[in-house]
Design a protein around this motif. Structure first.
Motif, short mmCIF file in Angstrom:
data_model
loop_
_atom_site.label_atom_id
_atom_site.label_comp_id
_atom_site.label_asym_id
_atom_site.label_seq_id
_atom_site.Cartn_x
_atom_site.Cartn_y
_atom_site.Cartn_z
N ALA A 95 -5.56 -4.06 8.12
CA ALA A 95 -4.37 -4.41 7.33
C ALA A 95 -3.10 -4.08 8.09
O ALA A 95 -2.12 -4.84 8.04
N TRP A 96 -3.09 -2.97 8.81
CA TRP A 96 -1.93 -2.59 9.62
C TRP A 96 -1.72 -3.60 10.76
O TRP A 96 -0.59 -3.96 11.07
N ARG A 121 -13.15 -13.27 11.12
CA ARG A 121 -14.46 -12.72 11.47
C ARG A 121 -14.34 -11.63 12.51
O ARG A 121 -15.03 -10.60 12.44
N VAL A 122 -13.45 -11.82 13.48
CA VAL A 122 -13.26 -10.84 14.54
C VAL A 122 -12.09 -9.94 14.17
O VAL A 122 -10.98 -10.41 13.95
N GLY A 123 -12.36 -8.66 14.06
CA GLY A 123 -11.30 -7.70 13.78
C GLY A 123 -11.17 -7.29 12.34
O GLY A 123 -10.53 -6.29 12.04
N CYS A 124 -11.78 -8.05 11.40
CA CYS A 124 -11.60 -7.73 9.98
C CYS A 124 -12.25 -6.41 9.61
O CYS A 124 -11.86 -5.78 8.62
N GLY A 125 -13.23 -5.96 10.39
CA GLY A 125 -13.91 -4.71 10.08
C GLY A 125 -13.23 -3.47 10.63
O GLY A 125 -13.67 -2.35 10.37
N LEU A 126 -12.14 -3.65 11.37
CA LEU A 126 -11.43 -2.50 11.91
C LEU A 126 -10.79 -1.70 10.78
O LEU A 126 -10.26 -2.29 9.83
N ALA A 183 -4.32 -6.75 3.76
CA ALA A 183 -5.74 -6.46 3.87
C ALA A 183 -6.58 -7.69 3.52
O ALA A 183 -7.55 -8.01 4.22
N GLY A 184 -6.19 -8.38 2.45
CA GLY A 184 -6.94 -9.56 2.05
C GLY A 184 -6.90 -10.66 3.09
O GLY A 184 -7.91 -11.31 3.37
N LEU A 185 -5.73 -10.87 3.68
CA LEU A 185 -5.60 -11.89 4.71
C LEU A 185 -6.38 -11.50 5.95
O LEU A 185 -7.03 -12.34 6.58
N MET A 237 0.84 -1.19 0.00
CA MET A 237 0.00 0.00 0.00
C MET A 237 0.88 1.24 0.00
O MET A 237 1.79 1.34 0.81
N THR A 238 0.63 2.16 -0.89
CA THR A 238 1.41 3.37 -0.96
C THR A 238 0.50 4.58 -0.93
O THR A 238 -0.70 4.48 -1.20
N GLN A 239 1.09 5.71 -0.59
CA GLN A 239 0.38 6.97 -0.60
C GLN A 239 1.09 7.92 -1.53
O GLN A 239 2.23 7.71 -1.91
#
Length: 227
Positions: free
Chosen positions: A76-77, A67-72, A60-62, A1-3
């Motif tokens: 990805a970080w 189920r728990v935490g993926c919506g944070l 991010a994909g991993l 991921m880059t900015q």
């Protein structure tokens, strides 16, 4: 991921994650893991740092598998933070009992590019907890260095019965040290600490043990600054 690059700097800012790994050492007093970066590094050569590095596109994909935490928003970080702890220090934050020899082999395969992190997670059937890392700071490298990072800082309690070992490539030494002692070493010229590392160590001197540190960092919100 880059900015996108800073308007006054041609170096793109990469997203990154780093982890202050904590344990209770002698007499139950707080210690933190410091890794010494190889002297050949372009960025932070020879510095004592926490495990950490750039967020990969696959993190991010991993993270989305869980189920728990993926919506944070920083899932990805968080995944990158767990991955870097394994790559650089050999630490896996999992409740599973794992065979040390197999773990070591998977780490070598990951660090030599023969395995992707997702493959390691699958091979070891890891039950990673994305909610475990405690977010407490965000630092951005100022213009000038050849590499720049926007880094989210996390804290984690060290996994039991897992020795921290440098990978011999990116990191050449691993040391558990009391935060105040690390700062004293830096003042005496025995360690080189970058600004965010020094600031984090100074913050950790206020806590007696791991439980107090994690609770205090969780309550304290974020510190934003320039590395």
């Amino acid at each position: 991921m880059t900015q996108a690059p800073h308007p006054h700097d041609s170096v793109a800012i990469r997203n990154a994650a780093t982890v202050a790994v904590l344990r209770d050492g002698r007499q139950g007093r707080l210690e933190v893991l410091l890794l010494r970066r190889h002297h050949g590094h372009v960025f932070g050569a020879g510095a004592d740092v926490f495990p950490g590095g750039a967020v990969d596109a696959t993190d991010a994909g991993l993270a989305g598998r869980y189920r728990v935490g993926c919506g944070l928003p920083d899932a990805a970080w968080r995944m990158a933070a767990l991955r870097e702890c394994f790559e650089e220090a050999g630490l896996l934050f999992t409740a599973k009992a794992l065979d040390a020899g197999r773990v070591a082999a998977e780490r070598i395969a990951l660090n030599t590019g023969r395995r992707a992190w997702a493959d390691v997670v699958d091979a070891l059937a890891l039950d990673l907890d994305l909610t475990a890392p405690v977010a407490f700071a965000h630092w951005t490298t100022p213009p000038g260095p050849p590499k720049r990072y926007a880094t989210r800082f996390y804290a984690l309690a060290a996994p039991a019965d897992q020795p921290a070992r440098a990978d011999g490539g990116e990191t050449v030494a691993a040391d558990w040290v009391a935060p105040a002692a690390a700062l004293a070493d830096a003042d005496a010229g025995r360690r080189w600490l970058m600004t965010p590392t020094r600031a984090t160590l100074a913050r950790l001197t206020h806590y007696r043990d791991t439980a107090a540190a994690l609770a205090g960092l969780a309550r304290g919100g974020r510190d934003d600054g320039a590395a």
